[in-house]
Design a protein around this motif. Structure first.
Motif, PDB file in Angstrom:
ATOM      1  N   SER A  18      -6.276   2.338   0.807  1.00  0.00           N
ATOM      2  CA  SER A  18      -5.160   1.429   1.102  1.00  0.00           C
ATOM      3  C   SER A  18      -3.844   2.199   1.196  1.00  0.00           C
ATOM      4  O   SER A  18      -2.983   1.873   2.023  1.00  0.00           O
ATOM      5  N   LEU A  19      -3.689   3.226   0.360  1.00  0.00           N
ATOM      6  CA  LEU A  19      -2.482   4.051   0.428  1.00  0.00           C
ATOM      7  C   LEU A  19      -2.424   4.810   1.743  1.00  0.00           C
ATOM      8  O   LEU A  19      -1.363   4.880   2.387  1.00  0.00           O
ATOM      9  N   PHE A  20      -3.549   5.377   2.162  1.00  0.00           N
ATOM     10  CA  PHE A  20      -3.560   6.141   3.415  1.00  0.00           C
ATOM     11  C   PHE A  20      -3.182   5.250   4.589  1.00  0.00           C
ATOM     12  O   PHE A  20      -2.369   5.630   5.441  1.00  0.00           O
ATOM     13  N   LEU A  21      -3.740   4.069   4.640  1.00  0.00           N
ATOM     14  CA  LEU A  21      -3.457   3.157   5.750  1.00  0.00           C
ATOM     15  C   LEU A  21      -1.998   2.722   5.770  1.00  0.00           C
ATOM     16  O   LEU A  21      -1.415   2.501   6.847  1.00  0.00           O
ATOM     17  N   ALA A  22      -1.388   2.607   4.605  1.00  0.00           N
ATOM     18  CA  ALA A  22       0.015   2.181   4.531  1.00  0.00           C
ATOM     19  C   ALA A  22       0.975   3.343   4.781  1.00  0.00           C
ATOM     20  O   ALA A  22       2.036   3.152   5.394  1.00  0.00           O
TER      21      ALA A  22
END
Length: 451
Positions: free
Chosen positions: A43-47
């Motif tokens: 989720s961090l990578f996508l954000a």
């Protein structure tokens, strides 16, 4: 759905240079219970990937540890995203003292067993029961107390270039090594002394202070936000800096200056110096302190043996290091016998050996794009050879040749040979040679100035 970095360091460097955007370097950490670290990591990578965040981030069941850079224009959007995560809402971000657009060149978010490798069994003590946090002013006052013992929780290569005056600086290669050493060294002072500790950004002290309280130390304190936040408060409040020298950082900068004091020496010649570098021989890549004169004379290598390897054809270098893993030896070898003037632990000095310039020249930003890399240098003819990896190169183009030893040299191509023949245009895959008034290295990059 992209969940990992897809660009090489060279490609990312070119994009950063072309964008012309100022980037901020910052760090933060948080201990929290994360039930599914892999899902949280994704989720961090996508954000963050769309925000052009680059850096090294570790996620574990126990929390997050992040060092990163991002365009200044995206800072508040990034912070807004952090605020949507309950345990990161309002978290303090340690903004670097000095910024470098190329401090990080890719976004790496890894799931780990722990966010800091401490070697501790967290089930045996309360990791949330840490020491009392002190701001810069209170930290300075406690340093003046004769009943205070101040301990550097960092490693030998960090404390060597900068530390608090009077600090115990353990001669260790890793954080986990320092804990039993300090416990044993201070065993007789669990009740009668203030144990005051510090590190780069505060994360190591969070766990260490809880560990020492568990071991029976009564008066345990830690520097809030580490050296980075301390420096910010010192400047904001006009306080005296009790820290001298440079603060080592784990990105391409390898250090940010806190005071003008130089307290360490070039490991090769002994001249006052606090600039870390990595040996240009990729099979060694040793981290050590090297002055500009030794950098030039040694081709950014740590020894004559590595210098010889560095000048071998690239294919031979790769064959020599095939199957070799450096790992933490990169840092352990910082105390290698090949380094005559290495120092660590009790050898560290509180006395400045020299003063660094208080100001630095700010060069105007030059827009450039990466087009190739160094292949060979012909000393007698004073000719450099490059392989073109990207775009085209023309006679009349202004180019910059950049590398750790070469620095940045700018010239105009007046004449060149392409694949052994006189030519005016070179494209991807071509080998190009042209006259140079300086020697190039295999690590040098060829940029074309644009705009």
């Amino acid at each position: 759905m992209q969940l990992f970095n897809t660009l090489s360091a060279e490609e990312r460097t070119a994009l950063i240079e072309e964008s012309g955007k100022q980037r901020l370097t910052l760090s933060f950490y948080a201990y929290a219970k994360i039930s599914d670290p892999k899902e949280f990591r994704n989720s961090l990578f996508l954000a963050w990937n769309p925000l052009e965040v680059l850096g090294r981030i570790y996620v574990a069941h126990e929390g997050i540890n992040a060092q990163l850079s991002l365009p200044a224009d995206n800072f508040y959007t990034f912070k807004d995203h952090l605020d949507t995560i309950p345990f990161l809402n309002g978290i303090r971000l340690n903004v670097a003292v000095e910024h470098d657009d190329l401090s990080f060149l890719k976004l790496t978010i890894k799931v780990r067993d722990k966010i800091v490798a401490d070697g501790l069994n967290d089930d045996t003590f309360n990791v949330m029961d840490g020491g009392t946090h002190l701001g810069a002013n209170d930290f300075n006052k406690m340093l003046e107390d004769p009943n205070t013992i101040v301990v550097d929780m960092r490693n030998h290569y960090e404390s060597e270039i900068g530390h608090f005056r009077g600090a115990i600086t353990p001669d260790v290669d890793t954080f986990r090594e320092s804990l039993p050493i300090i416990e044993d060294q201070l065993a007789d002072h669990k009740d009668d002394k203030n144990l005051l500790m510090y590190c780069t950004g505060g994360i190591r002290c969070e766990k260490a202070s809880a560990f020492f309280k568990h071991k029976g130390f009564k008066n345990v304190y830690q520097l809030e936000g580490g050296i980075i936040e301390y420096t910010r408060q010192v400047k904001a409040e006009g306080l005296e800096s009790k820290f001298i020298g440079k603060n080592f950082v784990f990105d391409a900068r390898l250090g940010e200056r806190i005071t003008e004091d130089i307290v360490s020496q070039c490991h090769q010649c002994g001249k006052p110096c606090d600039n870390h570098t990595n040996c240009a021989n990729e099979g060694c890549h040793l981290l050590f302190i090297q002055c500009d004169e030794c950098k030039t004379a040694s081709d950014n290598c740590c020894s004559e043996a590595c210098q010889d390897i560095f000048h071998m054809p690239k294919e031979e270098q790769i064959a020599l290091r095939r199957g070799t893993m450096n790992g933490n030896m990169i840092f352990k070898k910082g105390k290698s016998d090949r380094l005559t003037y290495k120092k660590s632990g009790d050898e560290n000095t509180d006395v400045a050996l020299a003063s660094a310039p208080k100001t630095k020249t700010v060069r105007p930003r030059i827009r450039k794009t990466l087009v190739g890399k160094g292949e060979h240098y012909f000393p007698k003819a004073q000719v450099g050879q490059f392989i073109i990896d990207n775009q085209e190169l023309h006679v009349g183009d202004t180019v910059i040749i950049s590398g750790p030893t070469t620095g940045e040299e700018q010239i105009v191509i007046e004449k060149m040979r392409v694949n052994g023949q006189d030519g005016t245009v070179a494209v991807k895959g071509d080998k190009v040679t042209f006259s140079l008034p300086f020697r190039i290295r295999l690590s040098d990059k060829l940029f074309k100035v644009i705009g």
